[in-house]
Design an enzyme around this catalytic site. Structure first.
Site, short mmCIF file in Angstrom:
data_model
loop_
_atom_site.label_atom_id
_atom_site.label_comp_id
_atom_site.label_asym_id
_atom_site.label_seq_id
_atom_site.Cartn_x
_atom_site.Cartn_y
_atom_site.Cartn_z
N PHE A 11 0.82 -1.22 0.00
CA PHE A 11 0.00 0.00 0.00
C PHE A 11 0.86 1.27 0.00
CE2 PHE A 11 -2.21 2.83 3.29
CZ PHE A 11 -2.81 3.63 2.35
N ILE A 12 1.55 1.55 1.11
CA ILE A 12 2.28 2.83 1.17
C ILE A 12 3.48 2.79 0.23
CG2 ILE A 12 3.35 4.57 2.66
CD1 ILE A 12 1.99 3.38 5.05
N LEU A 35 5.99 -10.23 -2.66
CA LEU A 35 4.62 -10.45 -3.16
C LEU A 35 3.88 -11.44 -2.25
CD1 LEU A 35 5.08 -10.42 -7.06
CD2 LEU A 35 4.46 -8.53 -5.56
N THR A 36 3.79 -11.10 -0.99
CA THR A 36 2.93 -11.85 -0.07
C THR A 36 1.49 -11.54 -0.45
OG1 THR A 36 2.70 -10.03 1.51
CG2 THR A 36 4.62 -11.49 1.79
N ILE A 60 13.31 -9.77 1.79
CA ILE A 60 14.35 -8.96 2.44
C ILE A 60 15.20 -9.81 3.40
CG2 ILE A 60 13.23 -6.71 2.25
CD1 ILE A 60 12.47 -7.06 5.30
N THR A 122 5.98 2.85 12.96
CA THR A 122 4.57 3.10 13.25
C THR A 122 4.36 3.75 14.62
OG1 THR A 122 2.49 1.95 13.77
CG2 THR A 122 4.48 0.66 13.99
N ASP A 123 3.27 4.47 14.77
CA ASP A 123 2.90 5.05 16.08
C ASP A 123 2.65 3.94 17.11
OD1 ASP A 123 0.47 4.13 14.98
OD2 ASP A 123 -0.57 6.06 15.14
N GLU A 124 2.36 2.72 16.62
CA GLU A 124 2.00 1.64 17.54
C GLU A 124 3.16 1.22 18.45
OE1 GLU A 124 -0.55 -1.43 16.15
OE2 GLU A 124 -1.22 -0.27 14.44
N TYR A 146 2.68 -7.42 16.41
CA TYR A 146 3.07 -6.54 15.29
C TYR A 146 3.87 -5.34 15.81
CZ TYR A 146 2.59 -2.55 12.11
OH TYR A 146 2.86 -1.43 11.33
N LYS A 150 7.89 -4.27 15.27
CA LYS A 150 8.32 -2.99 14.68
C LYS A 150 9.23 -2.24 15.66
CE LYS A 150 7.12 -1.39 11.24
NZ LYS A 150 7.69 -1.53 9.84
N ASN A 175 -1.90 5.94 11.39
CA ASN A 175 -2.69 5.18 10.41
C ASN A 175 -2.76 5.94 9.09
OD1 ASN A 175 -3.31 3.37 12.42
ND2 ASN A 175 -5.51 3.34 11.96
N PRO A 201 -17.99 -5.32 10.73
CA PRO A 201 -17.59 -5.67 12.10
C PRO A 201 -16.73 -4.57 12.72
CG PRO A 201 -16.27 -6.88 10.49
CD PRO A 201 -17.24 -6.06 9.70
N ARG A 210 -7.81 6.87 16.74
CA ARG A 210 -6.63 6.80 15.88
C ARG A 210 -6.46 8.13 15.14
NH1 ARG A 210 -6.25 3.04 18.72
NH2 ARG A 210 -6.16 0.82 18.19
N1 LIG Z 1 -0.60 1.28 6.64
C1 LIG Z 1 -0.45 2.01 7.72
O1 LIG Z 1 -1.40 2.63 8.20
C2 LIG Z 1 0.89 2.11 8.40
C3 LIG Z 1 1.03 2.99 9.47
C4 LIG Z 1 2.28 3.12 10.08
C5 LIG Z 1 3.35 2.39 9.61
N2 LIG Z 1 3.18 1.53 8.58
C6 LIG Z 1 4.37 0.79 8.12
O2 LIG Z 1 4.56 1.11 6.75
C7 LIG Z 1 5.07 -0.01 6.04
C8 LIG Z 1 4.18 -0.33 4.86
O3 LIG Z 1 2.87 -0.58 5.32
P1 LIG Z 1 1.70 -0.95 4.31
O4 LIG Z 1 0.44 -0.63 4.97
O5 LIG Z 1 2.02 -0.41 2.97
O6 LIG Z 1 1.87 -2.54 4.27
P2 LIG Z 1 1.31 -3.62 3.25
O7 LIG Z 1 0.98 -4.81 4.09
O8 LIG Z 1 0.29 -3.04 2.35
O9 LIG Z 1 2.59 -3.97 2.34
C9 LIG Z 1 3.70 -4.67 2.80
C10 LIG Z 1 4.50 -5.09 1.59
O10 LIG Z 1 5.68 -5.77 2.06
C11 LIG Z 1 5.87 -6.95 1.27
N3 LIG Z 1 6.60 -7.92 2.08
C12 LIG Z 1 6.18 -8.58 3.19
N4 LIG Z 1 7.14 -9.40 3.65
C13 LIG Z 1 8.21 -9.25 2.82
C14 LIG Z 1 9.51 -9.79 2.79
N5 LIG Z 1 9.90 -10.69 3.70
N6 LIG Z 1 10.36 -9.39 1.81
C15 LIG Z 1 9.97 -8.50 0.87
N7 LIG Z 1 8.74 -7.95 0.85
C16 LIG Z 1 7.87 -8.30 1.82
C17 LIG Z 1 4.46 -7.41 0.92
O11 LIG Z 1 4.44 -8.27 -0.19
C18 LIG Z 1 3.76 -6.08 0.68
O12 LIG Z 1 3.90 -5.68 -0.66
C19 LIG Z 1 5.16 -1.15 7.06
O13 LIG Z 1 6.49 -1.25 7.50
C20 LIG Z 1 4.23 -0.71 8.17
O14 LIG Z 1 4.67 -1.23 9.42
C21 LIG Z 1 1.99 1.37 7.97
#
Ligand SMILES: NC(=O)c1ccc[n+]([C@@H]2O[C@H](COP(=O)([O-])OP(=O)(O)OC[C@H]3O[C@@H](n4cnc5c(N)ncnc54)[C@H](O)[C@@H]3O)[C@@H](O)[C@H]2O)c1
Length: 316
Positions: A11-12, A35-36, A60, A122-124, A146, A150, A175, A201, A210
């Site tokens: 996503f991000i 690509l999980t 990674i 993350t803020d968490e 989780y 982190k 978030n 839900p 949040r």
């Molecule tokens: N989404 C949020 O609201 C949020 C908020 C704060 C921090 N974050 C942090 O931002 C980052 C991205 O979050 P997101 O929401 O985009 O996550 P996401 O779950 O949408 O994407 C995670 C990506 O990492 C890849 N991935 C997972 N395990 C892997 C591995 N072992 N090797 C290579 N690739 C791997 C997955 O295939 C996926 O494309 C994360 O580190 C998360 O902790 C997210």
């Protein structure tokens, strides 16, 4: 500048890749992503034909591959992670593996190659805050597996800076919401279920609070830290827009023209933090401020899910 972006098919990460290639016309980006279930090449459709972009499917946790890819780059931005709190409660080992071991492997590759490291956190990691806001100096007090994974990764990144002098920054985000967020997370889950006429839900009584940041604002903040961030620093990143989960679901339902009767309160998540809140003075001092207000960001998000039904249906 050449960037290695891990987790760039999520996503991000995918929004960040779009942002970087659009705003820095001479930068190159290599994405490594396993690509999980959470990653998809369709998330990178906008950039797949860009000659400044390259995709490698990989883990990674593969330190050799990390090292090879980093040798062509100036720095790494580490988004790759297992990210869903509920999944971490049922299978914490996956979170320990990717979020801690994976970050460690990348750190080793960066240390050996002398490359800069940006950790997306993350803020968490701070845990819950009844009143006031966390600053970057506050102690870590994570609640879920989780958040603990982190927090452990953050500590490793800091240790590599202090022990080996690795150049680094940590960005702790609230978030995020926006296009291409996997439909297990609150806002896209609610949109998808509402569009299907299914019950929504909601944990507990819906009063957990949040802060919500539109994903483009988050990407702009990370970009700023990449260029202006001071070495060895942690930066909180949040819009300051704070709502209860019930309020954000109500706002989403309003935009969809659906009624509150779809909401179904379910047993609370174990260890569910009541409230997150970040003080972002360090980042605003660098010149960052959110450009998207909640109304605009949520409208944009809802529109994207309405127009991209096949994207989220494939993932349900
Ligand atoms: N989404 C949020 O609201 C949020 C908020 C704060 C921090 N974050 C942090 O931002 C980052 C991205 O979050 P997101 O929401 O985009 O996550 P996401 O779950 O949408 O994407 C995670 C990506 O990492 C890849 N991935 C997972 N395990 C892997 C591995 N072992 N090797 C290579 N690739 C791997 C997955 O295939 C996926 O494309 C994360 O580190 C998360 O902790 C997210």
């Amino acid at each position: 500048m050449d960037l290695l972006v891990t987790g760039g098919a999520g996503f991000i990460g995918s929004n960040f890749v779009d942002y970087i290639l659009k705003h820095h016309r001479d930068y190159k980006v290599i994405v490594i992503d396993k690509l999980t279930y959470a990653g998809g090449l369709d998330n990178l459709a906008k950039v797949e034909d860009n000659p400044r972009f390259r995709f490698i499917q990989g883990d990674i946790c593969d330190e050799k591959l990390d090292g090879e890819l980093l040798s062509d780059c100036d720095l790494v931005v580490n988004f790759a992670a297992q990210t869903h709190v509920d999944r971490s409660i049922h299978s914490p080992a996956d979170f320990v593996h990717t979020n801690i071991v994976g970050t460690h492997k990348l750190l080793e590759a960066a240390r050996r190659g002398g490359k800069r490291f940006l950790q997306v956190s993350t803020d968490e990691v701070y845990g819950s805050k009844e009143e006031g806001s966390f600053t970057e100096d506050d102690p870590l007090n994570p609640s879920s597996p989780y958040a603990a994974s982190k927090a452990a990764a953050d500590l490793l990144v800091l240790a590599y800076h202090r022990t080996y002098g690795l150049p680094m920054s940590i960005i702790r985000c609230s978030n995020n919401y926006g296009p291409r967020q996997y439909p297990e997370k609150l806002i896209p889950l609610m949109i998808a279920r509402a569009l299907r006429g299914e019950k929504l839900p909601l944990y507990g009584d819906g009063t957990n609070r949040r802060e919500w940041t539109y994903v483009e604002d988050c990407c702009r903040g990370i970009d700023l830290i990449l260029h202006e961030g001071k070495d060895g620093q942690i930066y909180n990143l949040s819009s300051g827009v704070e709502l209860t989960n019930l309020q954000i679901v109500r706002e989403t339902l309003n935009l969809l023209g659906k009624g509150e009767e779809l909401i179904e309160y379910v047993e609370d998540r174990p260890g569910h933090d009541r409230r997150y809140s970040l003080c972002c003075k360090k980042l605003t001092a660098l010149g960052w401020e959110p450009r998207w207000n909640l109304q605009e960001g949520l409208e944009q998000t809802v529109r994207w899910y309405v127009e991209n039904k096949e994207w989220w249906e494939r993932r349900l």
